[in-house]
Each structure stands twice: as structure tokens, then as C-alpha cells.
Design a protein around this motif. Structure first.
Motif, short mmCIF file in Angstrom:
data_model
loop_
_atom_site.label_atom_id
_atom_site.label_comp_id
_atom_site.label_asym_id
_atom_site.label_seq_id
_atom_site.Cartn_x
_atom_site.Cartn_y
_atom_site.Cartn_z
N SER A 1 0.82 -1.21 0.00
CA SER A 1 0.00 0.00 0.00
C SER A 1 0.86 1.26 0.00
O SER A 1 0.47 2.27 -0.59
N LEU A 2 2.02 1.23 0.63
CA LEU A 2 2.91 2.40 0.61
C LEU A 2 3.37 2.67 -0.82
O LEU A 2 3.43 3.82 -1.25
N ARG A 3 3.66 1.63 -1.56
CA ARG A 3 4.06 1.80 -2.96
C ARG A 3 2.91 2.40 -3.77
O ARG A 3 3.11 3.28 -4.60
N HIS A 4 1.68 1.94 -3.52
CA HIS A 4 0.51 2.49 -4.22
C HIS A 4 0.33 3.97 -3.90
O HIS A 4 0.05 4.78 -4.80
N ILE A 5 0.49 4.34 -2.64
CA ILE A 5 0.34 5.74 -2.24
C ILE A 5 1.41 6.59 -2.93
O ILE A 5 1.10 7.66 -3.49
N CYS A 6 2.65 6.12 -2.90
CA CYS A 6 3.73 6.88 -3.55
C CYS A 6 3.49 6.99 -5.05
O CYS A 6 3.71 8.06 -5.63
N VAL B 1 0.81 9.74 -5.64
CA VAL B 1 1.02 11.14 -5.28
C VAL B 1 2.40 11.70 -5.65
O VAL B 1 2.57 12.91 -5.59
N ILE B 2 3.36 10.87 -5.98
CA ILE B 2 4.69 11.38 -6.32
C ILE B 2 4.78 11.57 -7.83
O ILE B 2 4.73 10.58 -8.58
N PRO B 3 4.94 12.81 -8.28
CA PRO B 3 4.99 13.05 -9.72
C PRO B 3 6.38 12.82 -10.33
O PRO B 3 6.59 13.12 -11.50
N ALA B 4 7.31 12.28 -9.57
CA ALA B 4 8.67 12.09 -10.07
C ALA B 4 8.71 10.99 -11.14
O ALA B 4 7.82 10.15 -11.24
N ASN B 5 9.76 11.00 -11.89
CA ASN B 5 9.95 10.02 -12.96
C ASN B 5 10.77 8.85 -12.42
O ASN B 5 11.91 8.63 -12.84
N ILE B 6 10.21 8.11 -11.50
CA ILE B 6 10.88 6.97 -10.88
C ILE B 6 10.22 5.70 -11.40
O ILE B 6 9.02 5.49 -11.25
N SER B 7 11.01 4.83 -12.02
CA SER B 7 10.45 3.65 -12.68
C SER B 7 9.71 2.72 -11.71
O SER B 7 8.74 2.08 -12.10
N PHE B 8 10.16 2.65 -10.46
CA PHE B 8 9.52 1.77 -9.48
C PHE B 8 8.07 2.17 -9.23
O PHE B 8 7.24 1.34 -8.89
N PHE B 9 7.76 3.45 -9.39
CA PHE B 9 6.41 3.95 -9.15
C PHE B 9 5.60 4.14 -10.43
O PHE B 9 4.51 4.67 -10.39
N LYS B 10 6.13 3.70 -11.55
CA LYS B 10 5.40 3.84 -12.82
C LYS B 10 4.71 2.51 -13.14
O LYS B 10 5.31 1.62 -13.76
N TYR B 11 3.50 2.38 -12.71
CA TYR B 11 2.67 1.22 -12.98
C TYR B 11 1.23 1.63 -12.73
O TYR B 11 0.96 2.72 -12.23
N ASP B 12 0.30 0.78 -13.05
CA ASP B 12 -1.11 1.10 -12.86
C ASP B 12 -1.51 0.82 -11.41
O ASP B 12 -1.98 -0.26 -11.07
N TRP B 13 -1.28 1.81 -10.55
CA TRP B 13 -1.55 1.64 -9.12
C TRP B 13 -3.04 1.53 -8.84
O TRP B 13 -3.44 1.06 -7.78
N LYS B 14 -3.88 1.92 -9.78
CA LYS B 14 -5.33 1.88 -9.56
C LYS B 14 -5.85 0.44 -9.46
O LYS B 14 -6.90 0.20 -8.88
N LYS B 15 -5.09 -0.51 -9.99
CA LYS B 15 -5.49 -1.92 -9.85
C LYS B 15 -5.41 -2.37 -8.39
O LYS B 15 -6.08 -3.31 -7.99
N GLY B 16 -4.57 -1.71 -7.61
CA GLY B 16 -4.43 -2.05 -6.20
C GLY B 16 -5.13 -1.09 -5.27
O GLY B 16 -4.82 -1.04 -4.08
N ILE B 17 -6.08 -0.33 -5.80
CA ILE B 17 -6.75 0.68 -4.96
C ILE B 17 -7.54 0.04 -3.82
O ILE B 17 -7.72 0.65 -2.76
N TRP B 18 -7.98 -1.20 -3.99
CA TRP B 18 -8.69 -1.89 -2.92
C TRP B 18 -7.80 -1.95 -1.67
O TRP B 18 -8.28 -1.84 -0.55
#
Length: 191
Positions: free
Chosen positions: A40-45, A48-65
């Protein structure tokens, strides 16, 4: 005994354990989801983090539950702390109090010693070591292990995953090493 009084009291392991354990099959059967909190911390980041970090570039909305699940835990914790708190005094084992007293700790009125975790010690050397460094190591360890204790020890073991067994055994060994060697060493340095 009314329901509020029953909720306020600590539940025995044979009630709380199966309820936690039943969360795994309920999530798997109802939504094909795995129980775990660290993702969930990865989903939050990622949200909300607009940086160009590859670890956070994925479809986080699939894990919104998962974010709703964590929000429910947070709200439930707030309600439990402020409206359903156990009125009984917290009891810490006498042997634990004696051991910690030997290191100079004197506050045993809460779940954690105020000398280490109180607001007055946040900016002290103790606060930096126990809170900042400890928090960083927990986060690093969670990422390195590919999940947290709830994800591995509850879901991973329930779904018979070999890496989760290794991680869970490592968590217990790490806990024993920290309790018996690292914590006493740190307490002798700082108190």
C-alpha cells in the motif's frame, strides 16, 4: 456482557488468530486478492509522487482496494484508540521491567517506554537510532524481503509459498537476535 465491553477487552489468541487467518481465504475467494500491507505504501507513492521513478510507474489503480483496506485499518485503529480503549492498566511482565530497568528505562505505563518512543525523545540520539534508523531498516527489510510480516507470515504461509517460509523464519530469527543482542547493546550506548 454487552458488545462494547466485549470489544474493549483483549481477545484470546484462539479467537483473534482464526479471525486474522480467515482474512486470507476471504480475500482470495471474494476478490482473488492477497493480504499484505507493505504494498500500500508503494501504491500511495505511485499515486502522489509526480517524479519520474520507474519503481512507481505502474497502474496503481489496480491495487486501490488495498488503499481502502489500509484506510479501514487506520480508521479502525483511531476508533479503537479513542472510543474502545481497554480501561485496564497495561501490564508488562515483571521480568521484562527488571531487565529494562537494568538499562535505565523507568517508564512502564504504556506499550512502549517513553524514554525511547516518547515525543520528547524524537530529536534525541535515542530517537534517531530507534525511530529514524529503525524505521528505515524496517522499510528496507520489507522491500528486500519482498513483503512484510503480514504478507509473508499470513498470506504466504497460507498459500504454501516457499519464499514466505524462508522470510518468516528469518523474521523470527531477526527478532530473537535483536531482542537478545542488538537491543541490549543499543540500550547500553544510549542510556
Amino acid at each position: 456482557m454487552d458488545i462494547v465491553e466485549m470489544i474493549r477487552k483483549p481477545w484470546p489468541w484462539y479467537v483473534a488468530g482464526p479471525l486474522i487467518g480467515l482474512t486470507v481465504p476471504a480475500l482470495l475467494l471474494l476478490g482473488n486478492k492477497s493480504f499484505g500491507i507493505s504494498s500500500s505504501l508503494r501504491h500511495i507513492c505511485a499515486a502522489v509522487i509526480p517524479a519520474n521513478i520507474s519503481f512507481f510507474k505502474y497502474d496503481w489503480k489496480k491495487g486501490i482496494w488495498n488503499l481502502f483496506f489500509v484506510a479501514g485499518i487506520t480508521i479502525g485503529g483511531f476508533i479503537a484508540s479513542f472510543f474502545l480503549a481497554n480501561p485496564d492498566e497495561i501490564v508488562i511482565a515483571e521480568a521484562t521491567q527488571q531487565t529494562l530497568s537494568g538499562f535505565g528505562l523507568t517508564s512502564f505505563s504504556g506499550l512502549m517506554p517513553a524514554e525511547i518512543f516518547g515525543t520528547s525523545s524524537i530529536l534525541s540520539l535515542n530517537g534517531v537510532i530507534f525511530l529514524a534508523l529503525g524505521g528505515f531498516l524496517v522499510g528496507f527489510g520489507t522491500r528486500y524481503a519482498g513483503g512484510c510480516t503480514s504478507g509473508h507470515a499470513i498470506t504466504g504461509l497460507a498459500t504454501l509459498q516457499w519464499p514466505s517460509l524462508v522470510a518468516t523464519v528469518s523474521f523470527f530469527i531477526g527478532g530473537l537476535v535483536c531482542t537478545h543482542w542488538i537491543l541490549p547493546f543499543l540500550l547500553t550506548l544510549t542510556f
